[in-house]
Design an enzyme around this catalytic site. Sequence first.
Site, PDB file in Angstrom:
ATOM      1  N   ASP A  13     -41.536 -79.429  98.138  1.00 50.65           N
ATOM      2  CA  ASP A  13     -42.925 -79.537  97.683  1.00 50.65           C
ATOM      3  C   ASP A  13     -43.418 -78.285  96.964  1.00 50.65           C
ATOM      4  O   ASP A  13     -44.595 -77.918  97.032  1.00 50.65           O
ATOM      5  CB  ASP A  13     -43.871 -79.863  98.863  1.00 50.65           C
ATOM      6  CG  ASP A  13     -43.454 -81.139  99.576  1.00 50.65           C
ATOM      7  OD1 ASP A  13     -42.940 -82.047  98.896  1.00 50.65           O
ATOM      8  OD2 ASP A  13     -43.643 -81.225 100.796  1.00 50.65           O
ATOM      9  N   LYS A  16     -41.742 -79.106  92.024  1.00 53.07           N
ATOM     10  CA  LYS A  16     -40.583 -79.399  91.157  1.00 53.07           C
ATOM     11  C   LYS A  16     -40.916 -80.467  90.131  1.00 53.07           C
ATOM     12  O   LYS A  16     -40.543 -80.371  88.965  1.00 53.07           O
ATOM     13  CB  LYS A  16     -39.377 -79.868  92.006  1.00 53.07           C
ATOM     14  CG  LYS A  16     -38.888 -78.833  92.996  1.00 53.07           C
ATOM     15  CD  LYS A  16     -37.791 -79.386  93.887  1.00 53.07           C
ATOM     16  CE  LYS A  16     -38.247 -80.429  94.865  1.00 53.07           C
ATOM     17  NZ  LYS A  16     -39.192 -79.977  95.889  1.00 53.07           N
ATOM     18  N   GLY A  40     -40.999 -86.624  97.153  1.00 51.34           N
ATOM     19  CA  GLY A  40     -42.236 -87.087  96.519  1.00 51.34           C
ATOM     20  C   GLY A  40     -42.595 -86.057  95.481  1.00 51.34           C
ATOM     21  O   GLY A  40     -42.978 -84.935  95.828  1.00 51.34           O
ATOM     22  N   HIS A  41     -42.380 -86.380  94.213  1.00 47.45           N
ATOM     23  CA  HIS A  41     -42.601 -85.421  93.123  1.00 47.45           C
ATOM     24  C   HIS A  41     -43.820 -85.869  92.325  1.00 47.45           C
ATOM     25  O   HIS A  41     -43.840 -86.970  91.777  1.00 47.45           O
ATOM     26  CB  HIS A  41     -41.345 -85.340  92.229  1.00 47.45           C
ATOM     27  CG  HIS A  41     -40.149 -84.792  92.954  1.00 47.45           C
ATOM     28  ND1 HIS A  41     -38.926 -84.600  92.358  1.00 47.45           N
ATOM     29  CD2 HIS A  41     -40.007 -84.361  94.242  1.00 47.45           C
ATOM     30  CE1 HIS A  41     -38.080 -84.093  93.250  1.00 47.45           C
ATOM     31  NE2 HIS A  41     -38.712 -83.949  94.398  1.00 47.45           N
ATOM     32  N   GLN A 222     -36.161 -81.983  97.632  1.00 48.09           N
ATOM     33  CA  GLN A 222     -36.289 -81.093  98.801  1.00 48.09           C
ATOM     34  C   GLN A 222     -36.220 -79.620  98.358  1.00 48.09           C
ATOM     35  O   GLN A 222     -36.664 -79.313  97.273  1.00 48.09           O
ATOM     36  CB  GLN A 222     -35.207 -81.410  99.851  1.00 48.09           C
ATOM     37  CG  GLN A 222     -35.410 -82.732 100.578  1.00 48.09           C
ATOM     38  CD  GLN A 222     -34.970 -83.943  99.784  1.00 48.09           C
ATOM     39  OE1 GLN A 222     -33.834 -84.023  99.356  1.00 48.09           O
ATOM     40  NE2 GLN A 222     -35.843 -84.903  99.584  1.00 48.09           N
TER      41      GLN A 222
HETATM   42  P1  GDP Z   1     -42.402 -81.425  94.579  1.00 48.74           P
HETATM   43  O1  GDP Z   1     -41.926 -82.292  95.691  1.00 48.74           O
HETATM   44  O2  GDP Z   1     -41.701 -80.099  94.560  1.00 48.74           O
HETATM   45  O3  GDP Z   1     -42.341 -82.104  93.237  1.00 48.74           O
HETATM   46  O4  GDP Z   1     -43.925 -81.102  94.878  1.00 48.74           O
HETATM   47  P2  GDP Z   1     -45.056 -82.144  95.374  1.00 48.74           P
HETATM   48  O5  GDP Z   1     -45.449 -83.008  94.239  1.00 48.74           O
HETATM   49  O6  GDP Z   1     -44.632 -82.823  96.635  1.00 48.74           O
HETATM   50  O7  GDP Z   1     -46.184 -81.152  95.817  1.00 48.74           O
HETATM   51  C1  GDP Z   1     -46.775 -80.260  94.930  1.00 48.74           C
HETATM   52  C2  GDP Z   1     -48.274 -80.558  94.876  1.00 48.74           C
HETATM   53  O8  GDP Z   1     -48.939 -79.490  94.248  1.00 48.74           O
HETATM   54  C3  GDP Z   1     -48.598 -81.790  94.050  1.00 48.74           C
HETATM   55  O9  GDP Z   1     -49.765 -82.371  94.563  1.00 48.74           O
HETATM   56  C4  GDP Z   1     -48.841 -81.213  92.665  1.00 48.74           C
HETATM   57  O10 GDP Z   1     -49.694 -82.028  91.874  1.00 48.74           O
HETATM   58  C5  GDP Z   1     -49.522 -79.919  93.017  1.00 48.74           C
HETATM   59  N1  GDP Z   1     -49.303 -78.819  92.082  1.00 48.74           N
HETATM   60  C6  GDP Z   1     -48.206 -78.498  91.347  1.00 48.74           C
HETATM   61  N2  GDP Z   1     -48.386 -77.324  90.688  1.00 48.74           N
HETATM   62  C7  GDP Z   1     -49.632 -76.903  91.005  1.00 48.74           C
HETATM   63  C8  GDP Z   1     -50.398 -75.735  90.672  1.00 48.74           C
HETATM   64  O11 GDP Z   1     -49.961 -74.845  89.955  1.00 48.74           O
HETATM   65  N3  GDP Z   1     -51.648 -75.645  91.225  1.00 48.74           N
HETATM   66  C9  GDP Z   1     -52.162 -76.604  92.058  1.00 48.74           C
HETATM   67  N4  GDP Z   1     -53.380 -76.428  92.551  1.00 48.74           N
HETATM   68  N5  GDP Z   1     -51.471 -77.701  92.387  1.00 48.74           N
HETATM   69  C10 GDP Z   1     -50.220 -77.839  91.888  1.00 48.74           C
HETATM   70  P1  IMO Z   2     -39.530 -83.055  97.965  1.00 48.35           P
HETATM   71  O1  IMO Z   2     -38.418 -83.451  97.044  1.00 48.35           O
HETATM   72  C1  IMO Z   2     -40.684 -81.545 101.874  1.00 48.35           C
HETATM   73  C2  IMO Z   2     -38.190 -82.781 105.256  1.00 48.35           C
HETATM   74  C3  IMO Z   2     -38.784 -83.686 106.315  1.00 48.35           C
HETATM   75  C4  IMO Z   2     -38.011 -83.237 107.542  1.00 48.35           C
HETATM   76  C5  IMO Z   2     -36.631 -82.945 106.993  1.00 48.35           C
HETATM   77  C6  IMO Z   2     -35.640 -84.095 107.153  1.00 48.35           C
HETATM   78  O2  IMO Z   2     -40.793 -83.812  97.737  1.00 48.35           O
HETATM   79  O3  IMO Z   2     -39.723 -81.580  97.984  1.00 48.35           O
HETATM   80  P2  IMO Z   2     -35.363 -86.444 105.941  1.00 48.35           P
HETATM   81  O4  IMO Z   2     -36.315 -87.602 105.797  1.00 48.35           O
HETATM   82  O5  IMO Z   2     -34.903 -85.880 104.650  1.00 48.35           O
HETATM   83  O6  IMO Z   2     -34.227 -86.761 106.864  1.00 48.35           O
HETATM   84  O7  IMO Z   2     -36.223 -85.302 106.698  1.00 48.35           O
HETATM   85  O8  IMO Z   2     -36.810 -82.682 105.602  1.00 48.35           O
HETATM   86  N1  IMO Z   2     -38.264 -83.283 103.874  1.00 48.35           N
HETATM   87  C7  IMO Z   2     -39.081 -82.783 102.950  1.00 48.35           C
HETATM   88  N2  IMO Z   2     -40.039 -81.827 103.030  1.00 48.35           N
HETATM   89  N3  IMO Z   2     -40.411 -82.120 100.690  1.00 48.35           N
HETATM   90  C8  IMO Z   2     -39.437 -83.055 100.590  1.00 48.35           C
HETATM   91  O9  IMO Z   2     -39.026 -83.543  99.402  1.00 48.35           O
HETATM   92  C9  IMO Z   2     -38.751 -83.459 101.752  1.00 48.35           C
HETATM   93  N4  IMO Z   2     -37.777 -84.357 102.014  1.00 48.35           N
HETATM   94  C10 IMO Z   2     -37.477 -84.223 103.301  1.00 48.35           C
HETATM   95  O10 IMO Z   2     -40.170 -83.493 106.446  1.00 48.35           O
HETATM   96  O11 IMO Z   2     -38.539 -82.030 108.016  1.00 48.35           O
HETATM   97 MG    MG Z   3     -42.725 -83.343  97.329  1.00 46.85          MG
END
Ligand code: GDP
Ligand code: IMO
Ligand code: MG
Length: 422
Positions: A13, A16, A40-41, A222
């Site tokens: 998170d 990416k 979840g991207h 991840q």
């Molecule tokens: P990922 O799994 O690495 O793709 O990241 P996620 O989408 O799960 O979580 C990142 C969250 O931060 C999402 O809600 C994005 O929309 C948000 N986000 C990404 N870059 C920025 C930033 O520079 N500032 C803020 N405030 N939010 C951001």
């Molecule tokens: P993205 O790609 C954050 C965490 C889960 C748990 C551990 C194992 O959005 O960054 P799993 O379901 O993979 O067997 O869970 O890994 N986890 C993540 N945490 N971002 C993710 O993906 C994750 N995918 C799995 O919360 O601790």
């Molecule tokens: Mg994510």
Amino acid sequence: MSVCIIVGAQWGDEGKGKIVDMLSEQANIVARYQGGANAGHTIVFDGKTYILHLIPSGILHPATQCVIGNGVVIDPVALMEEIHMLEGMGISIEGRLHISHKAHLIMPYHKMMDAAREKQAGSIGTTGRGIGPAYNDKALRIGIRIVDLLDREALGEKIRTNLAEKNQILRALYDVEPLDVDAMIDEYVAFDTQIDPYITDTTTLLNNALKDGKHVLAEGAQGALLDLDHGTYPFVTSSNPTSGGACTGLGIPPTSITSVMGVVKAYSTRVGNGPFPTELEDATGELLRAEGHEFGATTGRSRRCGWLDVPALRYSIMVNGISEIALTKLDVLGALDELKICTGYTLDGKTLKSFPADAQTLSRVTCEYVTLPGWRSSLDGIMAFADLPQAAQEYVNTIEQLLDTRVVWVSTSPNREDTFKK
Ligand code: GDP
Ligand code: IMO
Ligand code: MG
């Protein structure tokens, strides 16, 4: 020819999705190499928010091809939902999505086993998407792959054999009702007809593209600290998000990799259980969660929040070979008066020289911090590093120095546009 691997440098998170989306404009192909719908991207542009779980974050650029590689575990239900979601939002998938025939399938019993195991003591806090049980079957050599969908008779046999065993386990150990085998076979046969146009030999597709001089982005899911081998085991996922995973998960040679970019959030977060040395279980942690909207994009769970952790990041940079950093969510820190960065760990009064290999030790470390001034203002509308408040520039420069790695991108909002070069 070039392959840039984009990895999450922390516990997932990091943003990416946003960074891959931004870089996709210059890429011919974006390829996911591991994980599944546990990811979840999030991508935000033109006032719309897209959350992708399986489909690469390049899909929102119409000229970019997307690959789901052999290292990914595919849940047909999640995949079809995502395809329909994108089509409903006016994104054309036709001819742009290529799914490896070697990728393994997530079966309903994988999700049930995941959920059942999570109810036991000492749970990991998984996403419940069946990831661990699916990779478990892959390693046990009883997994069902996309290519198995082509031979209906053999597919039926495999599902029958697997389910006979899983039903016994589910009933005996977890008191779960048995699943119906014929319904499951019908479901997967129907799935085959839906995804048939996308299935291909993505290993050959990618290697041919590289021969033709194309530019590939390998998108990790991840993060490095959730890596099965290199993360905070056992509180990890069941695949290899670290850069090495891109070669095995896509079938491209190590010699084709040209760079590795680490996506680093300006502070730390973690979802699920496991050690988290810089965690803030106080009002500051709450503030970061509120300001950063730190709730999981897949499960909606609250993300645990803490200060930036340099020992963990140095380790991540080493294991991944990260040569450049995209720093995200800098704006979120504008809510704080002062900022801390963990610069080292001590254990029983001794400074640790390397990142601990076991979760038990990591859970016992004490963090040493440096404190920097906050800037207490919004970063809205700032599009150049030199225009950032002085304290924000100092924060980024300090990170670069402590990590001895260049920050090349700075992101200041969820929106696609709000990213600039340092
Ligand atoms: P990922 O799994 O690495 O793709 O990241 P996620 O989408 O799960 O979580 C990142 C969250 O931060 C999402 O809600 C994005 O929309 C948000 N986000 C990404 N870059 C920025 C930033 O520079 N500032 C803020 N405030 N939010 C951001
Ligand atoms: P993205 O790609 C954050 C965490 C889960 C748990 C551990 C194992 O959005 O960054 P799993 O379901 O993979 O067997 O869970 O890994 N986890 C993540 N945490 N971002 C993710 O993906 C994750 N995918 C799995 O919360 O601790
Ligand atoms: Mg994510």
